[in-house]
Scaffold this motif. Structure first.
Motif, mmCIF file in Angstrom:
data_model
loop_
_atom_site.group_PDB
_atom_site.id
_atom_site.type_symbol
_atom_site.label_atom_id
_atom_site.label_comp_id
_atom_site.label_asym_id
_atom_site.label_seq_id
_atom_site.Cartn_x
_atom_site.Cartn_y
_atom_site.Cartn_z
ATOM 1 N N VAL A 151 -31.012 0.196 32.409
ATOM 2 C CA VAL A 151 -31.361 1.426 32.588
ATOM 3 C C VAL A 151 -32.948 1.601 32.324
ATOM 4 C CG1 VAL A 151 -31.290 3.584 31.086
ATOM 5 C CG2 VAL A 151 -29.223 2.282 31.498
ATOM 6 N N PRO A 152 -33.803 0.892 31.760
ATOM 7 C CA PRO A 152 -35.221 1.151 31.801
ATOM 8 C C PRO A 152 -35.717 0.635 33.113
ATOM 9 C CG PRO A 152 -34.728 -0.751 30.212
ATOM 10 C CD PRO A 152 -33.411 -0.161 30.584
ATOM 11 N N ALA B 108 -34.474 1.015 36.186
ATOM 12 C CA ALA B 108 -33.807 2.081 36.886
ATOM 13 C C ALA B 108 -34.851 3.317 36.638
ATOM 14 C CB ALA B 108 -32.668 2.564 37.049
ATOM 15 N N ARG B 109 -35.372 3.647 35.397
ATOM 16 C CA ARG B 109 -36.115 4.641 34.975
ATOM 17 C C ARG B 109 -37.381 4.191 35.636
ATOM 18 N NH1 ARG B 109 -34.008 5.848 28.907
ATOM 19 N NH2 ARG B 109 -31.798 7.207 29.548
ATOM 20 N N ARG C 44 -37.735 4.811 39.054
ATOM 21 C CA ARG C 44 -38.017 6.322 39.522
ATOM 22 C C ARG C 44 -39.455 6.968 39.437
ATOM 23 N NH1 ARG C 44 -34.314 9.155 35.708
ATOM 24 N NH2 ARG C 44 -36.118 8.766 34.408
ATOM 25 N N ASP C 45 -39.946 6.378 38.065
ATOM 26 C CA ASP C 45 -41.252 6.814 37.590
ATOM 27 C C ASP C 45 -42.535 6.261 38.660
ATOM 28 O OD1 ASP C 45 -39.770 8.555 35.937
ATOM 29 O OD2 ASP C 45 -40.154 7.201 34.089
ATOM 30 N N GLU D 52 -25.774 6.390 33.244
ATOM 31 C CA GLU D 52 -27.252 6.438 34.059
ATOM 32 C C GLU D 52 -27.199 5.542 35.569
ATOM 33 O OE1 GLU D 52 -30.549 7.006 33.354
ATOM 34 O OE2 GLU D 52 -30.647 7.640 31.275
ATOM 35 N N ARG E 57 -31.739 6.526 41.179
ATOM 36 C CA ARG E 57 -32.102 7.680 42.220
ATOM 37 C C ARG E 57 -32.967 6.893 43.321
ATOM 38 N NH1 ARG E 57 -31.473 13.033 42.302
ATOM 39 N NH2 ARG E 57 -31.050 13.014 39.833
ATOM 40 N N TYR F 119 -28.084 11.218 44.556
ATOM 41 C CA TYR F 119 -28.572 9.928 44.187
ATOM 42 C C TYR F 119 -28.936 9.047 45.452
ATOM 43 C CZ TYR F 119 -27.569 11.473 39.362
ATOM 44 O OH TYR F 119 -27.540 12.205 38.208
#
Length: 504
Positions: free
Chosen positions: A134-135, A137-138, A141-142, A166, A169, A191
């Motif tokens: 999860v972190p 993927a985030r 994205r960021d 989650e 994307r 996504y």
């Protein structure tokens, strides 16, 4: 026709192909295609910063081999290994031999990346990303980097398009061999980004697709074309039972859709006659009941009917012609009122109406659109057009239907179509196609396709497609744009006058 196949069908075809190829050849084909797409997105490969998010499956191997190809062209490639003990050994060796490296600081390399390759999970993934991913993927994205998914974004479900947690994307997805249903259906489609198909040489033989999407040539081949001998009855007369004293606009919009959809004539029954005649003097109006209104080849019943819906629905369903049921006509609808009909029935609910028919929440329908439309088609023994961000059309199912046919997903449209009355136009358009002789599956699919194109034309926007940019439109604008959409579809695929109409 664009076809999408389920996971087991794809895996069977891959196993059969791998048995005929040298070991590892199939993965190399996939990696070569993936690397080519990544290079195109980067523009300048030499000196670029690429990060691979590598899971334990074959998608991780694809990412590693693609990363090796980019590294040999001068990219700085770092691999983030989610499970170092189960990484694809050959792919990792190839990456290291090409000058790539394993990242020690995953979040640090992601923050500096220009392109991120998502190879975390493959088409067999279920239930969203695991906690450790999860972190990452985030952070991808960021980071502002271009995110490229391998086969499909990690965390989405390939067979259904569901997103149960989650997920990554992506800006682009490189899929291998064939499309998968989750690439075409919301919520997963949101996504996916732009989809690039890399051919692998899979032999899908006689395998039945799970999902299919019409394209211009398919629609052009189905559209009715009048011949020299045509009159209004041969072109199709559609009856429209819609509108009320409170909602006369629904009557006007449904009639507009029917007339723009090529009906030879429209017989209108309901309380909106004055409004209909004021706008469309060519319409034939009748006080009702529908069974006394005159000859029709199909009925549309429901938009804006209010409290009059039940009686009108009973009268229309007793006819021996195809019937489209929408909006207020769906409220009193019970399965036994449809399943006994000899003529086709087409139901056109939005998510809220579908939820009421199934006895579930709207959120459940929107989260599992493919499941919901199949369940409705089985419950009612009818063709079901589920409206929404990705409109789906399912053939009748359940007892008596031994073979499950593909669900069609509509590839056209624009968010500007989310406006009051748009569905009324769609119902009239589909009804006209039913009256012209198309089967319920084709009528619903073709109507959704034209309706989506008309929405784009009416909205305008970048490239004239109403997807990027554009401006708000009203439902009447969509109806007025249908002839332009029709002309755009036909183009060089125009059929000769008198060409037979579509099939069920």
């Amino acid at each position: 026709m664009r076809a999408a196949y389920g996971v087991e069908t794809v895996r069977t075809a891959e196993r059969e192909l791998m048995a005929r190829l040298p070991e590892g050849a199939l993965m190399q084909r996939a990696a070569a295609g993936l690397a080519a797409v990544c290079a195109g997105l980067l523009g300048r490969v030499y000196g670029s910063r690429v990060v691979l998010l590598v899971g334990s499956g074959d998608n991780g191997g694809d990412a590693l081999y693609a990363g090796a190809r980019l590294a040999r062209r001068g990219a700085g490639v770092s691999a983030v290994l989610l499970d170092a003990g189960r990484v694809h050994a050959g792919g990792l060796a190839a990456l290291r031999a090409a000058g790539g490296r394993v990242a020690g600081d995953a979040l640090g390399v992601l923050a500096r990346a220009e392109l991120v390759v998502d190879g975390i999970t493959g088409i067999g993934g279920r239930g969203g990303l695991r906690d450790a991913a999860v972190p990452l993927a985030r952070a991808a994205r960021d980071s502002g980097a271009v995110v490229v998914a391998v086969d499909l974004p990690s965390g989405v479900e390939a067979d259904s398009g569901e997103v149960r947690g989650e997920c990554v994307r992506a800006d682009a997805t490189v899929t291998f061999g064939t499309y998968k249903p989750g690439l075409l259906i919301d919520p997963a489609r949101e996504y996916v980004g732009a989809v690039r198909l890399v051919e692998l040489g899979l032999d899908l033989g006689t395998a039945e697709a799970d999902v299919e999407a019409l394209q211009h040539a398919d629609v052009a081949a189905l559209l009715p074309v009048p011949g020299a001998e045509s009159d209004k009855y041969r072109r199709g007369v559609v009856g429209v039972v819609a509108g009320s004293e409170r909602y006369p606009g629904a009557a006007v919009l449904a009639v507009a859709g029917a007339l723009r959809g090529g009906a030879g004539a429209v017989r209108y029954v309901g309380h909106g006659a004055d409004a209909v005649i004021a706008r469309f003097p060519e319409a034939l109006v009748h006080a009702g009941p529908p069974s006394k209104a005159g000859r029709v080849q199909a009925w549309v019943v429901g938009p804006g009917l209010g409290e009059d819906a039940d009686g009108a629905l009973e009268d229309v369903l007793a006819s021996d012609v195809p019937v489209l049921v929408d909006a207020d006509g769906l409220r009193p609808l019970a399965p036994e009122r449809v399943r006994g009909r000899d003529a086709p029935t087409l139901l056109t609910p939005h998510a809220g109406e579908a939820a009421a028919l199934l006895g579930v929440s709207r959120e459940e329908v929107e989260a599992g659109r493919l499941v919901a439309v199949r369940e409705l088609a089985a419950l009612y023994g009818a063709t079901v057009l589920l409206k929404g961000s990705t409109t789906l059309v399912a053939p009748p199912g359940g007892a008596g239907f031994a073979v499950r046919r593909p669900v069609r997903v509509n590839p056209t449209g624009t968010p500007w179509l989310a406006t009051a009355g748009s569905g009324d136009v769609l119902s009239g358009l589909a009804g006209a196609l039913l009256a012209a002789g198309l089967g319920a599956m084709d009528a619903g699919s073709v109507a959704a396709y034209l309706h989506g194109l008309a929405g784009r034309l009416a909205a305008g926007g970048q490239g004239g497609d109403g997807v990027l940019g554009g401006a708000p439109v009203g439902a009447h604008d969509v109806a007025d744009a249908v002839p332009g959409a029709w002309r755009g579809v036909v183009g060089r695929w125009r059929a000769a006058p008198g060409t037979p109409f579509g099939t069920a």
